[in-house]
Scaffold this active site. Structure first.
Site, short mmCIF file in Angstrom:
data_model
loop_
_atom_site.label_atom_id
_atom_site.label_comp_id
_atom_site.label_asym_id
_atom_site.label_seq_id
_atom_site.Cartn_x
_atom_site.Cartn_y
_atom_site.Cartn_z
CD GLU A 167 13.03 20.20 64.68
OE1 GLU A 167 13.26 20.76 63.60
OE2 GLU A 167 13.93 19.71 65.39
CD GLU A 349 15.12 15.50 65.25
OE1 GLU A 349 15.95 16.38 64.91
OE2 GLU A 349 14.04 15.33 64.68
C1 FCB Z 1 15.98 18.79 62.93
C2 FCB Z 1 15.09 17.91 62.08
C3 FCB Z 1 15.74 16.65 61.61
C4 FCB Z 1 17.18 16.86 61.22
C5 FCB Z 1 17.93 17.61 62.30
C6 FCB Z 1 19.39 17.82 61.99
O1 FCB Z 1 15.55 20.10 62.83
O2 FCB Z 1 13.93 17.55 62.80
O3 FCB Z 1 14.98 16.12 60.56
O4 FCB Z 1 17.26 17.46 60.00
O5 FCB Z 1 17.32 18.83 62.55
#
Ligand code: FCB
Length: 442
Positions: A167, A349
């Site tokens: 990110e 994620e």
């Molecule tokens: C993302 C991050 C991760 C976590 C999630 C909820 O932005 O990569 O580390 O904090 O959000």
């Protein structure tokens, strides 16, 4: 959620964590201070004054957590390597004890029949590098390539899947633009420089991985928030396109098209990313895996100098205030295929924060999280059925953990962590995910 669709055989079922959020042991075995240690120690920056000194104590308890992954039936585990453990001074001397930790971790993950996915940067820059200018300086990208080489040479015989950067938008925009993440700076020019050097570091690291790790699969993870206009008016649609540009295209276009989106370059002028000859080609070297982190969408309306976010009061939201919109996830995946044609996509994620409560019988029931994950997996299934090359899904997160500026208050785990005792309690979503994976395999 029942569905007739199934994901293809070989679909990769995973769970994710990140070093600073779970490891603790921040002063052990030669690890140096990171920008997140410093940020946590700065009054008023992190909710409740929480810090990463203990976190989930994953540094010592990882064998127990790998046993949980095995019980889940995971194919893959995504973790991150802490740069301050490997090269404590940011450049130069390598700390063998730090490498040894990831060596043991990878061995145990593999022994459990699980494939390791290593992220090289999940926001824990060595503080010494920040003192020298941090990501605003081009030298930090070069230091990252050196650190990558050290890690690749140690783990590359066993780790095939690599995620260079996690990110870049959050690291640069929140860390250097808005000041709400480490290192807490707020300057548009610095933000654009940091973003550019993070992307450049991805390109440099990709070269190192391809050279030093035969058969390496290289990816980069983006937080992609699809943006929708509040109304169909031309002004709102233009606002939505601009917000999409700042959030998504600013990162996708360099990697897939070797250019920054011109409309956003103009919006931000005279501030500009410090692009040197050859940078865009380095950034745009083909990736094997586009890693997508998805949680929510944004809805915006046009305002005087751009756009403003509009809270969707009628929609369901998670405990961290993020709207739950699985259809936006589906549409995002289709769009990525149509506009960027990545070789493969992995959902690195996806998950939800809810205020979990441990009941008197010791259990944690989290039907909302289960519903969130189920509906988003359904979106993935629909995307795959529509021909989008999604090859895997990693739930965020295996464990409740340190949620950055929100501290420990926000729980994202499918395993509850009782912080005072560090006991792990699989939530009902854990058992559901285990059965869902098994059901798909059957
Ligand atoms: C993302 C991050 C991760 C976590 C999630 C909820 O932005 O990569 O580390 O904090 O959000």
């Amino acid at each position: 959620m029942t569905t007739e669709r199934t994901l293809p055989t070989g679909f990769v079922w995973g769970a994710a964590t990140a070093a600073f959020q779970v490891e603790g042991a921040n002063a052990e075995d030669g690890r140096s201070e990171s920008i997140w240690d410093r940020f946590c120690a700065t009054p008023g920056k992190v909710r409740n004054g929480d810090d990463g000194s203990v976190a989930c104590d994953f540094y010592h308890r990882y064998p127990q957590d790998i046993a949980l992954m095995k019980e889940l039936g995971l194919d893959a585990f995504r973790f991150s390597v802490a740069w301050p453990r490997i090269v404590p001074d940011g450049r130069g001397t390598v700390n063998e004890a730090g490498l040894d930790f990831y060596d043991r971790l990878v061995d145990e993950v593999l022994a459990a029949g699980i494939e390791p996915y290593a992220t090289l940067y999940h926001w824990d820059l060595p503080q010494v590098l920040e003192d020298a200018g941090g990501w605003v300086e081009r030298g930090t990208a070069e230091a990252f390539a050196e650190y990558t080489e050290v890690v690749a040479r140690r783990l590359g015989d066993r780790v095939t899947n690599w995620i260079t950067q996690n990110e870049p938008r959050v690291a640069a925009w929140l860390g250097y633009g808005l000041g709400i993440h480490a290192p807490g700076r707020s300057d548009l020019g610095e933000m654009l420089a940091a973003g550019h050097h993070i992307l450049l570091s991805h390109g440099l690291a990709a070269e190192v991985l391809r050279r030093d790790v035969p058969g390496a699969r290289v990816g980069i993870a983006f937080d992609l928030n699809p943006v929708y206009p509040e109304t169909d008016s031309e002004a709102d649609r233009a606002a939505s396109w601009a917000a999409d540009g700042e959030n998504n295209r600013w990162f996708l276009d360099p990697v897939f098209r070797a250019e920054y989106p011109q409309d956003i370059v103009e919006r931000w002028a005279p501030a500009a990313p410090p692009v040197l000859d050859g940078d865009m080609a380095t950034i745009a070297a083909p990736v094997d895996l586009l890693c997508v982190n998805y949680y929510t969408r944004r809805v915006v309306r046009a305002v005087e100098d751009g756009f403003a976010e509009v809270y969707q009061g009628d929609s369901p939201h998670t405990d961290i205030g993020w709207e739950v919109v699985p259809d936006a996830f589906y549409e995002l995946l289709v769009r990525l295929r149509d506009e960027y044609a990545p070789a493969a996509i992995s959902i690195t994620e996806n998950g939800a924060a809810f205020e979990d409560i441990r009941l008197h019988d010791g259990q944690v029931k989290d039907p909302e999280r289960q519903a969130y994950i189920a509906s988003h997996l359904d979106a993935v299934e629909r995307a795959v059925a529509a021909g989008v090359p999604v090859e895997g899904y990693f739930v965020w997160s295996l464990l409740d953990n340190f949620e950055w500026a929100e501290g420990y208050r926000r729980r994202f785990g499918i395993v509850y962590v009782d912080y005072p005792t560090l006991e792990r309690v699989p939530k009902s979503s854990f058992h559901w995910y285990r059965d869902f994976i098994a059901g798909h395999r059957a």
